[in-house]
Motif scaffolding. Structure first.
Motif, mmCIF file in Angstrom:
data_model
loop_
_atom_site.group_PDB
_atom_site.id
_atom_site.type_symbol
_atom_site.label_atom_id
_atom_site.label_comp_id
_atom_site.label_asym_id
_atom_site.label_seq_id
_atom_site.Cartn_x
_atom_site.Cartn_y
_atom_site.Cartn_z
ATOM 1 N N LEU A 17 1.106 -1.465 -0.409
ATOM 2 C CA LEU A 17 -0.740 -0.156 0.257
ATOM 3 C C LEU A 17 0.745 1.872 0.305
ATOM 4 O O LEU A 17 1.252 1.243 1.141
ATOM 5 C CB LEU A 17 -0.687 -0.265 1.140
ATOM 6 C CG LEU A 17 -2.114 1.156 1.533
ATOM 7 C CD1 LEU A 17 -3.086 1.139 0.382
ATOM 8 C CD2 LEU A 17 -2.713 0.759 2.687
ATOM 9 N N PRO A 18 0.804 1.747 -0.978
ATOM 10 C CA PRO A 18 1.893 2.804 -1.387
ATOM 11 C C PRO A 18 0.726 4.497 -0.367
ATOM 12 O O PRO A 18 -0.077 4.656 -0.582
ATOM 13 C CB PRO A 18 2.004 3.285 -3.006
ATOM 14 C CG PRO A 18 0.784 2.874 -3.315
ATOM 15 C CD PRO A 18 0.646 1.470 -2.325
ATOM 16 N N PRO A 19 1.733 5.204 0.488
ATOM 17 C CA PRO A 19 0.735 6.925 0.748
ATOM 18 C C PRO A 19 0.052 7.309 -0.791
ATOM 19 O O PRO A 19 0.203 7.419 -1.277
ATOM 20 C CB PRO A 19 2.574 7.308 0.642
ATOM 21 C CG PRO A 19 3.724 6.649 0.849
ATOM 22 C CD PRO A 19 3.397 5.792 -0.253
ATOM 23 N N GLY A 20 -1.277 7.386 0.379
ATOM 24 C CA GLY A 20 -2.045 8.065 -0.418
ATOM 25 C C GLY A 20 -2.411 7.199 -1.668
ATOM 26 O O GLY A 20 -3.146 7.183 -2.362
ATOM 27 N N GLY A 21 -2.194 6.090 -1.804
ATOM 28 C CA GLY A 21 -2.998 4.681 -2.956
ATOM 29 C C GLY A 21 -3.837 3.431 -2.829
ATOM 30 O O GLY A 21 -4.514 3.678 -1.529
ATOM 31 N N LEU A 22 -3.771 2.546 -3.432
ATOM 32 C CA LEU A 22 -4.434 1.261 -2.984
ATOM 33 C C LEU A 22 -3.632 0.310 -3.315
ATOM 34 O O LEU A 22 -2.350 0.444 -3.823
ATOM 35 C CB LEU A 22 -5.685 0.824 -4.733
ATOM 36 C CG LEU A 22 -6.664 2.044 -4.510
ATOM 37 C CD1 LEU A 22 -7.572 2.659 -5.642
ATOM 38 C CD2 LEU A 22 -7.590 2.562 -2.555
ATOM 39 N N PRO A 23 -3.621 -0.434 -2.355
ATOM 40 C CA PRO A 23 -3.028 -1.389 -2.777
ATOM 41 C C PRO A 23 -2.500 -2.633 -3.555
ATOM 42 O O PRO A 23 -3.475 -2.624 -4.846
ATOM 43 C CB PRO A 23 -3.815 -2.625 -1.811
ATOM 44 C CG PRO A 23 -4.791 -2.060 -1.021
ATOM 45 C CD PRO A 23 -4.822 -0.982 -1.583
ATOM 46 N N ALA A 24 -1.328 -2.780 -4.337
ATOM 47 C CA ALA A 24 -1.204 -3.880 -5.143
ATOM 48 C C ALA A 24 -1.110 -5.106 -4.411
ATOM 49 O O ALA A 24 -0.080 -5.367 -3.989
ATOM 50 C CB ALA A 24 -0.252 -3.512 -6.292
ATOM 51 N N VAL A 25 -1.660 -6.785 -5.245
ATOM 52 C CA VAL A 25 -1.384 -7.967 -4.771
ATOM 53 C C VAL A 25 -0.605 -8.855 -5.445
ATOM 54 O O VAL A 25 -0.511 -8.255 -6.808
ATOM 55 C CB VAL A 25 -2.729 -8.318 -4.444
ATOM 56 C CG1 VAL A 25 -1.857 -10.354 -3.900
ATOM 57 C CG2 VAL A 25 -3.433 -7.565 -3.414
ATOM 58 N N THR A 26 1.184 -8.746 -5.130
ATOM 59 C CA THR A 26 1.690 -9.996 -6.308
ATOM 60 C C THR A 26 1.674 -11.228 -5.331
ATOM 61 O O THR A 26 1.482 -11.261 -3.943
ATOM 62 C CB THR A 26 3.091 -9.718 -6.562
ATOM 63 O OG1 THR A 26 3.698 -9.290 -5.024
ATOM 64 C CG2 THR A 26 2.847 -8.014 -6.841
ATOM 65 N N THR A 27 1.887 -12.203 -6.201
ATOM 66 C CA THR A 27 2.034 -13.529 -5.570
ATOM 67 C C THR A 27 3.800 -14.161 -5.580
ATOM 68 O O THR A 27 3.915 -13.789 -6.733
ATOM 69 C CB THR A 27 1.561 -14.493 -6.458
ATOM 70 O OG1 THR A 27 1.731 -15.049 -7.695
ATOM 71 C CG2 THR A 27 -0.365 -14.168 -6.222
ATOM 72 N N PRO A 28 3.839 -15.036 -5.159
ATOM 73 C CA PRO A 28 5.081 -16.200 -5.423
ATOM 74 C C PRO A 28 6.005 -16.145 -6.490
ATOM 75 O O PRO A 28 6.803 -16.378 -7.433
ATOM 76 C CB PRO A 28 5.273 -17.038 -4.804
ATOM 77 C CG PRO A 28 4.430 -16.151 -3.427
ATOM 78 C CD PRO A 28 3.286 -15.730 -4.238
ATOM 79 N N THR A 29 4.879 -16.551 -7.415
ATOM 80 C CA THR A 29 4.439 -17.194 -9.422
ATOM 81 C C THR A 29 4.625 -16.209 -9.855
ATOM 82 O O THR A 29 4.086 -16.921 -11.056
ATOM 83 C CB THR A 29 3.712 -18.536 -9.167
ATOM 84 O OG1 THR A 29 2.274 -17.231 -8.891
ATOM 85 C CG2 THR A 29 3.610 -19.202 -8.099
ATOM 86 N N GLY A 30 4.000 -14.774 -9.580
ATOM 87 C CA GLY A 30 4.636 -13.633 -10.171
ATOM 88 C C GLY A 30 2.777 -13.142 -10.731
ATOM 89 O O GLY A 30 2.647 -12.160 -11.752
ATOM 90 N N GLY A 31 1.912 -14.104 -10.001
ATOM 91 C CA GLY A 31 0.531 -13.130 -10.021
ATOM 92 C C GLY A 31 -0.020 -11.898 -10.072
ATOM 93 O O GLY A 31 0.945 -11.244 -8.573
ATOM 94 N N THR A 32 -0.016 -10.737 -10.264
ATOM 95 C CA THR A 32 -0.496 -9.499 -9.592
ATOM 96 C C THR A 32 -1.656 -9.266 -10.104
ATOM 97 O O THR A 32 -2.747 -9.465 -10.807
ATOM 98 C CB THR A 32 0.479 -8.796 -10.611
ATOM 99 O OG1 THR A 32 -0.162 -8.647 -12.359
ATOM 100 C CG2 THR A 32 2.015 -8.677 -10.768
#
Length: 140
Positions: A17-32
């Motif tokens: 979660l960057p300051p003022g932004g929304l979360p980005a989710v990643t997986t160990p297998t490269g999913g985003t």
């Protein structure tokens, strides 16, 4: 019934979660996936991701169930629709999951119903939700 096979694969998720932004989710297998919070924004919010996990697992588990029953060659498209009902009291949580499976193919009603029941028992996500796993949060 066949033995449970455990396949190992890197699993997990990292949400940033960057300051003022929304979360980005990643997986160990490269999913985003980018997470949204606005009710009108297209994309996945955290509850959507939970429902999506259950829906995908149930659909895949239906195929496993059909294979175990020896009817996979007659199985058509499987659709798993998941919704939930939030509790009216604290803590904030989903109180009930509603799972609807549509199973196409050359199968009678009894076989379709058996696939639904077996899929629910095979699905790792439904089994996890049913068993209320322990959660342990730490500060890293």
């Amino acid at each position: 019934m066949s033995e449970l096979r455990i396949r190992t694969r890197a699993t997990g998720a990292l949400a940033v979660l960057p300051p003022g932004g929304l979360p980005a989710v990643t997986t160990p297998t490269g999913g985003t996936v980018d997470v949204v919070t606005s009710v009108s924004a297209p994309g996945f919010n955290p509850l959507d991701l939970l429902y999506a996990s259950l829906a995908a697992c149930m659909a895949l588990s239906a195929r496993i169930a059909a294979t175990r029953l020896g009817v996979a060659d007659r199985l058509g498209e499987v659709r798993a629709e998941v919704s939930g009902e939030k509790a009216n009291d604290e803590p904030s949580r989903v109180e009930k999951f509603n799972i609807r499976l549509e199973i196409a193919g050359d199968l009678d009603a009894a076989t379709r119903q058996r696939i639904v029941g077996d899929a629910e028992n095979i699905c790792t996500v439904s089994n996890t939700l049913r068993c209320a796993p322990a959660l342990h949060a730490t500060l890293g």
